[in-house]
Design an enzyme around this catalytic site. Structure first.
Site, PDB file in Angstrom:
ATOM      1  N   GLU A 184     -11.843  54.350  -8.469  1.00 45.57           N
ATOM      2  CA  GLU A 184     -11.062  53.175  -8.034  1.00 45.57           C
ATOM      3  C   GLU A 184      -9.590  53.292  -8.372  1.00 45.57           C
ATOM      4  OE1 GLU A 184     -12.864  49.617  -9.649  1.00 45.57           O
ATOM      5  OE2 GLU A 184     -14.255  49.528  -7.961  1.00 45.57           O
ATOM      6  N   GLU A 253     -20.634  51.273  -4.943  1.00 45.68           N
ATOM      7  CA  GLU A 253     -20.989  50.226  -5.904  1.00 45.68           C
ATOM      8  C   GLU A 253     -21.278  48.910  -5.206  1.00 45.68           C
ATOM      9  OE1 GLU A 253     -18.423  49.711  -9.343  1.00 45.68           O
ATOM     10  OE2 GLU A 253     -18.011  51.865  -9.412  1.00 45.68           O
TER      11      GLU A 253
HETATM   12  C1  GAL Z   1     -15.873  48.668 -10.805  1.00 47.54           C
HETATM   13  C2  GAL Z   1     -15.855  49.964 -11.604  1.00 47.54           C
HETATM   14  C3  GAL Z   1     -17.154  50.156 -12.377  1.00 47.54           C
HETATM   15  C4  GAL Z   1     -17.516  48.899 -13.100  1.00 47.54           C
HETATM   16  C5  GAL Z   1     -17.585  47.743 -12.117  1.00 47.54           C
HETATM   17  C6  GAL Z   1     -17.927  46.419 -12.715  1.00 47.54           C
HETATM   18  O1  GAL Z   1     -14.608  48.285 -10.482  1.00 47.54           O
HETATM   19  O2  GAL Z   1     -15.665  51.052 -10.736  1.00 47.54           O
HETATM   20  O3  GAL Z   1     -17.013  51.224 -13.250  1.00 47.54           O
HETATM   21  O4  GAL Z   1     -16.552  48.660 -14.055  1.00 47.54           O
HETATM   22  O5  GAL Z   1     -16.344  47.576 -11.516  1.00 47.54           O
HETATM   23  O6  GAL Z   1     -19.142  46.476 -13.331  1.00 47.54           O
END
Ligand code: GAL
Length: 852
Positions: A184, A253
């Site tokens: 990110e 994600e």
């Molecule tokens: C995203 C990040 C993850 C984790 C997630 C929230 O932005 O890439 O590593 O932090 O948010 O759980």
């Protein structure tokens, strides 16, 4: 040999080599539609399971539960600071045995996505970057900075070589189909100016030059070069478009829940909405979807970041912290995955046609050359159900839902209709049992030993300095604790002494938490929180005439894990004043402060299990209660059974806990405010945000602390607790996480098809009647049917009640089919239930049963 015949032979040779390599190596390529593995297009469901957030003994079970849930890929970050303990000093043992983890995934027949980072965020201490790197002179993280790039490349290369050595990349026949560099960075790049851009491009090319034979991805990297695939992270990614038309649409994600911070409420994301987001993604051409997290697990020891991230990283994920499938989420998503897989061939090989069916209703239809047809029909209206016409048939769509039609005709799944069972999960208290192996065996009462920390500097001071140092720069995070001590002389003439009133201590800190002792007495505790780590507080304190000792124990609660220049944020005291003297306020900030890093007990290794420290412990007939800075030790037996174990710390204050030298983690049963907003039932409809569906207002954010079963010996287990502010150790107990019952409710109009994978390519088999499936945990059976009603029952699991319409046979039918069985299925057929009953209502069957 004639040239033509030579060329022919050469061609045959080259082709056979090519065929050989294709058959043997897992060749991973891609086009605009999907990843192509061994020449085959793939539609992939992926599940994040972070290896250090559980223990090796749990890995095979977690991976199998994911596989059973319809998952094809396991995804994990690589945790740099768990592996490179100091420059060039690597660790891959225990929970950090990455190779073992990848091989377990491989043996289960699943693929793996390796997100090397090595910056990972992940609510993990310092975002995964080793703290020592911050202290390599001249280092700035995540920018065009030589030391950072040097160590990042070195670690990335180390991991890549390790994977290559073990033949774990798909290109070598292994399970790894994708690797990620950075994480990110797109959100932060501009904060680093031109150097940020240069760094992002460098990271991509450094990665690609590793020659791993499978594609690299970069998530939320809005300017990713063409050599890598840019991917999406969000609660919804159906609208995401990769930068290039030649790249497949990958969702790295999808957050099926959210993390917790100490002192806050417990977030939940409803299964209907998770399913909706996934179905929408595949409806709109998605090809790889990963749940972050599928099993969140535990931030053991001091691995959590934040600051203030709880030791539990449960995440409301499809597998709970303890490794049990979370119902109905796990079951609902399993059915979703089955439904999507029925569409795989048409989805991947068909051309999509988009049809509008109403203002917020649409169909996406995929027809392939064999004539196979699959359709997704969605209703994105947040409030209203809608009936739509599609291919001369009408379909009822609940608000905010997607129906899946693997043959373009029959609905096999609707994201808003949960027919999967739910479970009743309890934490059953088990008093700590004195171990049969302990020296005082046979004694009924548990015997505690204690060690009391000195308030303030113990042993020799580390240094004395005028004014404040930064907490993290001083401890380098080898401990949470740093003592700041000074003294103040109070003249007998001070008016507050005469009046018997109290001056006011006024402290400001960058974070994260603090205990303030005056003349060895704990006068105040304060802290920031997950949204705002710095804090200030005022507290009346008692001072005496003459010299007064001020000892301030500053604490970190996990280092920040994301944000631009996050490594510079720091922690610790910035101002200490006392108000109320004859001359006004005394500012102690530039006093001479004496510093001590860490606790004596940490220095002595009191948490270790080697039994070498007996000299330091003091046996007590009755352990002290509500006493600050106290270490407690007891030798206990493992609780009976095989259920997962939590340590119930509700009667303790704040501190650290260990079993047999293994670090359970930080405990802090800090309660969220009763005045916060919580929901009884979560409305799944409409866009989800982490603050939408909280529970646990006025309750501790985390009461139970997971102790993996594999850490227990049959007897003689050493439990060590360090309590900072005071608690009652005699009330500490274990709890068994027990599934004591199952519930399900299914309506007549719920889609119900055989969702077995044999029915590929849109062949959905025969339509079944709607049915309830109940499944008790292994080795248990349905012993009582607590509730059963076919008709118009209301309520949810634990609170069902009969409606106006109720078939009196309900209980006996369910009992006949389910009693004494580990699992059972009850169809909503005429043979089973009276269908003539209240003919105008859509009836449903609700069941609650006890497993024992
Ligand atoms: C995203 C990040 C993850 C984790 C997630 C929230 O932005 O890439 O590593 O932090 O948010 O759980």
């Amino acid at each position: 040999m004639k040239l033509s015949s030579f060329l022919l032979q050469l061609t045959v040779f080259v082709l056979s080599c090519l065929a050989f390599s294709l058959a043997n190596a897992g060749n991973v390529t891609y086009d605009h539609r999907s990843l192509i593995i061994n020449g085959q297009r793939k539609l992939l469901i992926s599940a994040a399971i972070h290896y250090p957030r559980s223990v090796p003994a749990m890995w095979p079970g977690l991976v199998q539960t994911a596989k059973k849930g319809g998952v094809d890929v396991i995804e994990t970050y690589v945790f740099w600071n768990g592996h490179e303990l100091s420059p060039g000093n690597y660790y891959f043992g225990g929970r950090y045995d990455l190779v073992k983890f990848v091989k377990i995934v491989q043996e289960a027949g699943l693929y793996l996505i390796l997100r090397i980072g090595p910056f990972v965020a992940a609510e993990w201490n310092f975002g995964g970057v080793p703290v020592w790197l911050h202290y390599v002179p001249g280092t700035v993280f995540r920018t065009d900075n030589e030391p950072f790039k040097h160590y990042m490349e070195k670690f990335t290369t180390f991991i890549v070589n390790l994977m290559k050595q073990e033949k774990l990349f798909a290109s070598q026949g292994g399970p790894i189909i994708l690797a990620q560099v950075e994480n990110e960075y797109g959100y932060y790049e501009s904060a680093y100016g031109e150097a940020g851009k240069r760094y992002a491009m460098w990271a991509a090319s450094m990665a690609v030059s590793q020659n791993i034979g499978v594609p690299w991805i970069m998530c939320q990297q809005f300017d990713a070069p063409d050599t890598v695939i840019d991917t999406c992270n969000s609660f919804y990614c159906d609208q995401f478009k990769p930068l290039s038309p030649n790249k497949p649409k990958i969702w790295t994600e999808n957050w099926p829940g959210w993390f917790k911070t100490f002192g806050s409420r417990d977030p939940h994301r409803p299964p209907e909405d998770v399913a909706f987001s996934v179905a929408r993604f595949f409806q709109k051409g998605g090809s790889v979807q990963n749940y972050y997290m599928y099993h969140g697990g535990t931030n053991f020891g001091r691995t959590s970041g934040g600051p203030f991230i709880t030791t539990s990283y449960d995440y409301d994920a499809p597998i709970d912290e303890y490794g049990l499938p979370r119902f109905p989420k796990w079951g609902h998503l399993k059915e979703l995955h089955g439904a999507i897989k029925l569409c795989e061939h048409a989805l991947l090989n068909g051309e999509p046609t988009h049809m509008s069916l109403g203002p917020s209703q649409e169909a996406d239809v995929y027809t392939d050359s064999t004539g196979a047809c699959a359709a997704f029909i969605s209703n994105t209206d947040e409030k209203n159900d809608k009936t739509v016409e599609f291919r001369n048939a009408s379909y009822h769509l609940p608000a905010w839902s997607v129906s899946i039609l693997p043959d373009c005709k029959n609905v096999v799944f609707n994201t808003a209709k949960v027919r999967a069972q739910t479970t009743v999960v309890e934490m059953v208290a088990e008093d700590l049992q004195p171990s049969v192996a302990s020296p005082d065996k046979g004694m009924k009462a548990l015997k505690w030993e204690i060690f009391v920390e000195k308030v303030g500097v113990w042993g020799e001071a580390d240094f004395i300095k005028n004014g404040f140092v930064d907490h993290i720069n001083t401890t380098k995070d080898i401990t949470d604790y740093l003592w700041y001590t000074t003294s103040i002389f109070v003249s007998e003439n001070e008016a507050f002494l005469k009046k018997g009133s109290q001056p006011v201590l006024f402290i400001e800190s960058k974070g994260h938490a603090l205990h303030a002792f005056v003349n060895e007495k704990l006068e105040a505790s304060a802290s920031g929180n997950g949204t705002n780590p710095p804090f200030k507080f005022k507290k009346p304190v008692s001072l005496k005439a003459g010299k007064n000792e001020i000892a301030l124990l500053s604490m970190t609660v996990g280092l920040q894990n994301a944000g631009s220049f996050y490594e510079w944020v720091g922690a610790g005291l910035t101002s200490v004043k006392i108000e109320g003297f004859n001359n006004g306020t005394v500012d102690l900030s530039s006093n001479a402060w004496t510093y001590k890093i860490g606790l004596q007990g940490e220095h002595l290794g009191l948490y270790k299990s080697d039994g070498m420290d007996n000299v330091n412990w003091l046996s007590t007939p009755e352990p002290p209660k509500e006493q600050p800075l106290t270490w407690y030790k007891a030798i206990v037996d493992a609780p009976p059974g095989d259920e997962p174990i939590g340590l119930d710390m509700i009667h303790m204050g704040k501190g650290l806990a260990w079993l047999n030298g293994e670090e359970i983690g930080r405990y802090w049963p800090w309660k969220s405010s009763v005045h916060d907003k919580c929901v009884k039932e979560c409305d799944y409809r409409g866009k989800f945000m982490p603050d939408k569906c909280f529970t646990g207002c006025g309750e501790p954010t985390q009461r139970w602390y997971h102790i993996p079963r594999s850490w227990f010996k049959p007897s003689g287990n050493i439990l060590v607790i360090f309590e900072e502010k005071g608690g009652d150790p005699t009330k500490i107990s274990f709890s068994r996480r027990k599934t004591s019952g199952v519930c399900a409710d299914v309506a007549e109009d719920y889609p119900s098809f055989e969702l077995e994978p044999e029915h590929e390519n849109g062949n959905v088999g025969t339509k079944n009647n709607a049915a309830i499936l109940l499944n008790c945990p292994k080795h248990t059976r349905i012993s009582t049917v607590k509730f059963a009603s076919f008709g118009t029952p209301t309520g949810t699991c634990g609170s069902y009640s009969k409606g106006e319409c109720h078939d009196p046979k309900s209980i006996s039918v369910v009992e006949k089919m389910c009693l004494n069985k580990n699992e059972c299925a009850i169809e909503l057929t005429e043979e089973n239930f009276s269908k003539v009953l209240c003919p105008d209502a859509t009836k449903k069957l609700a069941v609650e049963a006890v497993c024992s």
